[in-house]
Write a protein that holds these residues in place. Structure first.
Motif, PDB file in Angstrom:
ATOM      1  N   ARG A 173       0.827  -1.210   0.000  1.00  0.00           N
ATOM      2  CA  ARG A 173       0.000   0.000   0.000  1.00  0.00           C
ATOM      3  C   ARG A 173       0.863   1.263   0.000  1.00  0.00           C
ATOM      4  NH1 ARG A 173      -5.475  -0.152   1.858  1.00  0.00           N
ATOM      5  NH2 ARG A 173      -6.215  -2.288   2.129  1.00  0.00           N
ATOM      6  N   ALA A 174       1.973   1.227   0.731  1.00  0.00           N
ATOM      7  CA  ALA A 174       2.841   2.401   0.781  1.00  0.00           C
ATOM      8  C   ALA A 174       3.455   2.659  -0.589  1.00  0.00           C
ATOM      9  CB  ALA A 174       3.940   2.202   1.826  1.00  0.00           C
ATOM     10  N   ARG A 175       3.771   1.579  -1.302  1.00  0.00           N
ATOM     11  CA  ARG A 175       4.332   1.717  -2.638  1.00  0.00           C
ATOM     12  C   ARG A 175       3.330   2.430  -3.551  1.00  0.00           C
ATOM     13  NH1 ARG A 175       5.898  -3.847  -3.682  1.00  0.00           N
ATOM     14  NH2 ARG A 175       7.096  -3.660  -1.771  1.00  0.00           N
ATOM     15  N   GLU A 227      15.731  10.345   4.177  1.00  0.00           N
ATOM     16  CA  GLU A 227      16.066  11.735   3.832  1.00  0.00           C
ATOM     17  C   GLU A 227      15.310  12.232   2.623  1.00  0.00           C
ATOM     18  OE1 GLU A 227      20.230  12.441   3.819  1.00  0.00           O
ATOM     19  OE2 GLU A 227      20.396  11.903   5.936  1.00  0.00           O
ATOM     20  N   GLN A 228      14.796  11.300   1.832  1.00  0.00           N
ATOM     21  CA  GLN A 228      13.904  11.744   0.760  1.00  0.00           C
ATOM     22  C   GLN A 228      12.748  10.780   0.610  1.00  0.00           C
ATOM     23  OE1 GLN A 228      15.953  11.624  -3.039  1.00  0.00           O
ATOM     24  NE2 GLN A 228      17.866  11.271  -1.958  1.00  0.00           N
ATOM     25  N   MET A 229      11.657  11.347   0.165  1.00  0.00           N
ATOM     26  CA  MET A 229      10.454  10.521   0.023  1.00  0.00           C
ATOM     27  C   MET A 229       9.744  10.825  -1.273  1.00  0.00           C
ATOM     28  SD  MET A 229       8.958  10.556   3.856  1.00  0.00           S
ATOM     29  CE  MET A 229       7.328   9.980   3.450  1.00  0.00           C
ATOM     30  N   MET A 246      -3.660   5.478   8.730  1.00  0.00           N
ATOM     31  CA  MET A 246      -2.265   5.426   9.190  1.00  0.00           C
ATOM     32  C   MET A 246      -1.263   5.782   8.095  1.00  0.00           C
ATOM     33  SD  MET A 246      -1.484   1.379   9.899  1.00  0.00           S
ATOM     34  CE  MET A 246      -2.857   1.048  10.956  1.00  0.00           C
ATOM     35  N   LEU A 247      -1.664   5.564   6.833  1.00  0.00           N
ATOM     36  CA  LEU A 247      -0.739   5.861   5.735  1.00  0.00           C
ATOM     37  C   LEU A 247      -0.900   7.282   5.174  1.00  0.00           C
ATOM     38  CD1 LEU A 247      -0.700   2.468   3.812  1.00  0.00           C
ATOM     39  CD2 LEU A 247       1.327   3.669   4.633  1.00  0.00           C
ATOM     40  N   ALA A 248      -1.813   8.050   5.734  1.00  0.00           N
ATOM     41  CA  ALA A 248      -2.048   9.397   5.207  1.00  0.00           C
ATOM     42  C   ALA A 248      -0.836  10.294   5.442  1.00  0.00           C
ATOM     43  CB  ALA A 248      -3.283   9.999   5.873  1.00  0.00           C
ATOM     44  N   PHE A 249      -0.575  11.179   4.482  1.00  0.00           N
ATOM     45  CA  PHE A 249       0.539  12.127   4.625  1.00  0.00           C
ATOM     46  C   PHE A 249       0.128  13.358   5.416  1.00  0.00           C
ATOM     47  CE2 PHE A 249       2.200   9.509   1.300  1.00  0.00           C
ATOM     48  CZ  PHE A 249       3.570   9.564   1.454  1.00  0.00           C
ATOM     49  N   GLU A 261       1.701   7.695  -6.281  1.00  0.00           N
ATOM     50  CA  GLU A 261       0.792   8.808  -6.561  1.00  0.00           C
ATOM     51  C   GLU A 261       1.462  10.167  -6.398  1.00  0.00           C
ATOM     52  OE1 GLU A 261      -2.732   8.622  -4.202  1.00  0.00           O
ATOM     53  OE2 GLU A 261      -3.183   6.592  -4.945  1.00  0.00           O
ATOM     54  N   ARG A 262       2.528  10.183  -5.637  1.00  0.00           N
ATOM     55  CA  ARG A 262       3.225  11.446  -5.425  1.00  0.00           C
ATOM     56  C   ARG A 262       4.359  11.509  -6.432  1.00  0.00           C
ATOM     57  NH1 ARG A 262       1.826  13.093  -0.257  1.00  0.00           N
ATOM     58  NH2 ARG A 262       3.548  14.525  -0.103  1.00  0.00           N
ATOM     59  N   ALA A 263       4.365  12.583  -7.211  1.00  0.00           N
ATOM     60  CA  ALA A 263       5.298  12.634  -8.332  1.00  0.00           C
ATOM     61  C   ALA A 263       6.748  12.788  -7.875  1.00  0.00           C
ATOM     62  CB  ALA A 263       4.922  13.773  -9.254  1.00  0.00           C
ATOM     63  N   SER A 264       6.933  13.422  -6.703  1.00  0.00           N
ATOM     64  CA  SER A 264       8.219  14.029  -6.395  1.00  0.00           C
ATOM     65  C   SER A 264       9.355  13.100  -5.967  1.00  0.00           C
ATOM     66  CB  SER A 264       8.013  15.029  -5.268  1.00  0.00           C
ATOM     67  OG  SER A 264       7.590  14.310  -4.128  1.00  0.00           O
ATOM     68  N   ASN A 265       9.085  11.821  -5.777  1.00  0.00           N
ATOM     69  CA  ASN A 265      10.142  11.082  -5.110  1.00  0.00           C
ATOM     70  C   ASN A 265      11.092  10.372  -6.050  1.00  0.00           C
ATOM     71  OD1 ASN A 265       9.007   8.200  -5.431  1.00  0.00           O
ATOM     72  ND2 ASN A 265       7.307   9.483  -4.775  1.00  0.00           N
ATOM     73  N   ASP A 266      12.317  10.315  -5.587  1.00  0.00           N
ATOM     74  CA  ASP A 266      13.274   9.455  -6.256  1.00  0.00           C
ATOM     75  C   ASP A 266      13.908   8.586  -5.177  1.00  0.00           C
ATOM     76  OD1 ASP A 266      14.443  12.639  -7.177  1.00  0.00           O
ATOM     77  OD2 ASP A 266      14.540  11.774  -5.173  1.00  0.00           O
TER      78      ASP A 266
END
Ligand code: ARG
Length: 570
Positions: free
Chosen positions: A398-400, A568-570, A445-448, A405-410
């Protein structure tokens, strides 16, 4: 290193003592100022003087040594204190230069034995064990962080009559096949099959009973087979701990069976102290104050009439061992609330026997249930135990999806998804006051956003990203608290030590969760109103970067005390 609260307190104490020896100021965070002194009214009452007069005397006589900017007498005699900028800056600089971010060591460090996790061999770990594991681990981390010596004890259920049928089932399956089944983590399946045969098949039942006798008699081959069940289970538990990031190791496994050799001594010791009562052939202790519904005294059964020992005897032996062999000052048992009476009675017996006393205390760190969406006990749709391993894997999955859905992560997405999922599960558990039940709800619980693990991890990662964005960033220089949001953040940052202390005080990591959530919120307000990389000048930029760095460290260290990783990054 004293906390800001302690430093202010130390200024007030002499004045209070002049007015009445032994009286103390009670310092609280305040909505109207930074701190409020609450002890004035009680003192005035005892002195028979008007609270306002006492308050005025205190204000006139106290020397805050520059820590306090303004003092206001409010209402019937509260003192509202506003901290000076200089005091904040000094305190923040001390915190920043301290590896422990200003969290002091315990004044009298203790040897603390923490009994937690404790699943049962050849049985699935369920969400109750999840709670024990997660809460226990966080308490161990906090106790160690504050200079105590922690001895972990994983009191697994590895002994008792069910092992007769389990061993016979192992023989029927063949060792290799049984090991294969168990190592896949199908512990409940194995247990259920054994149980079904035991209930339906007379021959199997007889074999099982004889096997129990062999096991208790120490038959070598039987012990070898038993050892397979134990070892496979321990390995499975270990895999769960590894996935969850739990500090328990195999060396901490000291299961019920480890106390077998000490049980006769427990009987002898209790007998020598005149505490044992023969009740129909069973040896019992009747601690005062425990009665059944009809008002009859309740026994702790130390040895059953068939001379066998049970759960209580083992726990008595464990207390004795922890006190005399491990030299514990304090015993903690992180176990669900339903066992409250068991522990209260064991502790009572141990106190009667003199193993526990004013110097050596035992506490049951009880916790509530995990509920399903229907607010009943969390179970699978079929009504079975939710397998912890399956739950953890589902979390990562689910976290994956949430991350995608969030564009920003590497970065390494699978790894980050795993950190996120474990953080979410642990935080949802830890942030509930441990005595209360909570509903296991993936979406929440997984909400940002909101009081969640991902929100805190994200706050941390966002600060880290500030430092990645500029290349020629100013470092060092004075901290300047010109804006209200900077001041509010500073106040929050100085509260870390107190948050850890209060979490340990009530043995509830929820206190630390609340603090970290508020810190992340203070940071968000600060970040919205005080540009960092676009600060008006480099001095202010440097100061704000220092606040950012300190916030990131506090989040990271705080989350670590909860057993949660801070990517350190998400
Ligand atoms: N194995 C037990 C259970 O699953 C918990 C043991 C707790 N610790 C103890 N010392 N009794 O319920």
């Amino acid at each position: 290193m004293p906390t800001l609260e302690q430093r202010i307190n130390d200024c007030l104490v002499p004045v209070f003592h002049v007015l009445e020896s032994g009286s103390d100021p009670v310092l609280r965070p305040s909505e109207h100022a930074d701190f409020q002194v609450n002890g004035v009214m009680g003192l005035a009452k005892r002195l028979g003087v008007k609270p306002r007069e006492v308050a005025e005397r205190i204000v006139n006589e106290v020397d805050f040594a520059g820590l306090i900017e303004t003092v206001e007498i409010a209402g019937p005699g509260f003192l509202n204190l506003t901290v000076s900028e200089r005091a904040f800056v000094e305190q923040l600089e001390m915190i920043a230069s301290d590896e422990h971010l200003g969290v002091p060591n315990a004044t009298a460090p203790e040897v603390v034995v923490v009994d937690y996790s404790a699943p049962n061999v050849a049985k699935e770990m369920h969400v109750g064990h999840l709670r024990s594991t997660v809460i226990g681990d966080s308490l161990c981390r906090m106790l160690e962080f504050t200079g105590n010596r922690v001895i972990r004890r994983n009191h697994i259920g590895d002994w008792g009559t069910p092992f007769g049928m389990l061993i016979e089932h192992l023989i029927d399956q063949g060792e290799d096949a049984a090991v294969a089944n168990l190592s896949m983590g199908d512990l409940d399946g194995f247990y259920r099959e054994a149980r079904t045969k035991f209930d339906a098949d007379d021959v199997f039942r007889d074999r099982s009973r004889q096997r129990v006798v062999l096991l208790q008699g120490g038959d070598a081959e039987t012990l070898r087979l038993w050892g397979i069940l134990v070892q496979e289970s321990i390995q499975y538990f270990g895999a769960v701990y590894q996935e969850l990031g739990i500090t328990l190791s195999e060396a901490d496994v000291v299961g019920e069976s480890s106390y077998n050799d000490m049980l006769d001594d427990v009987v002898a010791d209790l007998d020598a102290k005149g505490l044992l009562v023969d009740s129909d052939g069973a040896l019992c202790v009747f601690p005062e104050g425990f009665v059944n519904r009809d008002g009859e005294p309740l026994p702790v059964i130390v040895r059953k009439s068939d001379e066998g020992y049970g759960y209580a005897a083992t726990d008595l032996a464990a207390i004795r061992d922890r006190v005399s062999n491990l030299s514990a000052d304090r015993l903690l048992y992180v176990v669900g609330s339903p066992q409250a009476q068991h522990f209260a009675m064991c502790f009572a017996v141990a106190t009667m026997a003199g193993w526990l006393n004013d110097q050596v205390v035992a506490e049951h760190v009880a916790f509530g249930n995990v509920l399903g969406p229907d607010r009943k006990m969390f179970k699978t749709r079929e009504g079975g135990t939710v397998k912890l391993k399956v739950l953890l894997d589902e979390g990562s999955e689910r976290a994956r999806a949430a991350l995608a859905e969030r564009a920003s992560n590497d970065g390494d997405r699978d790894h980050i998804a795993h950190q996120l999922a474990m953080g979410a599960i642990k935080y949802a558990d830890l942030s509930t006051d441990r005595q209360r039940d909570y509903v296991f709800d993936w979406d929440r619980m997984l909400a940002f956003e909101g009081d969640t693990g991902p929100y805190l991890q994200y706050a941390h990662a966002r600060i880290c990203s500030i430092f990645r964005r500029g290349d020629d960033l100013p470092v060092g220089g004075p901290i300047i608290l010109g804006e209200p949001a900077e001041r509010a953040l500073a106040l929050q940052l100085t509260g870390f030590a107190d948050a850890v202390a209060s979490a340990l005080d009530v043995l509830s990591p929820a206190k630390l969760c609340t603090y970290l959530f508020e810190l992340a919120q203070s940071f968000t307000s600060f970040y919205e109103s005080c540009p960092v990389l676009k600060a008006p000048d480099r001095t202010i930029m440097a100061s704000r970067l220092t606040l950012c760095r300190l916030t990131a460290s506090t989040l990271q260290v705080g989350l670590d005390l909860l057993g949660i990783e801070a990517p350190e990054q998400m």
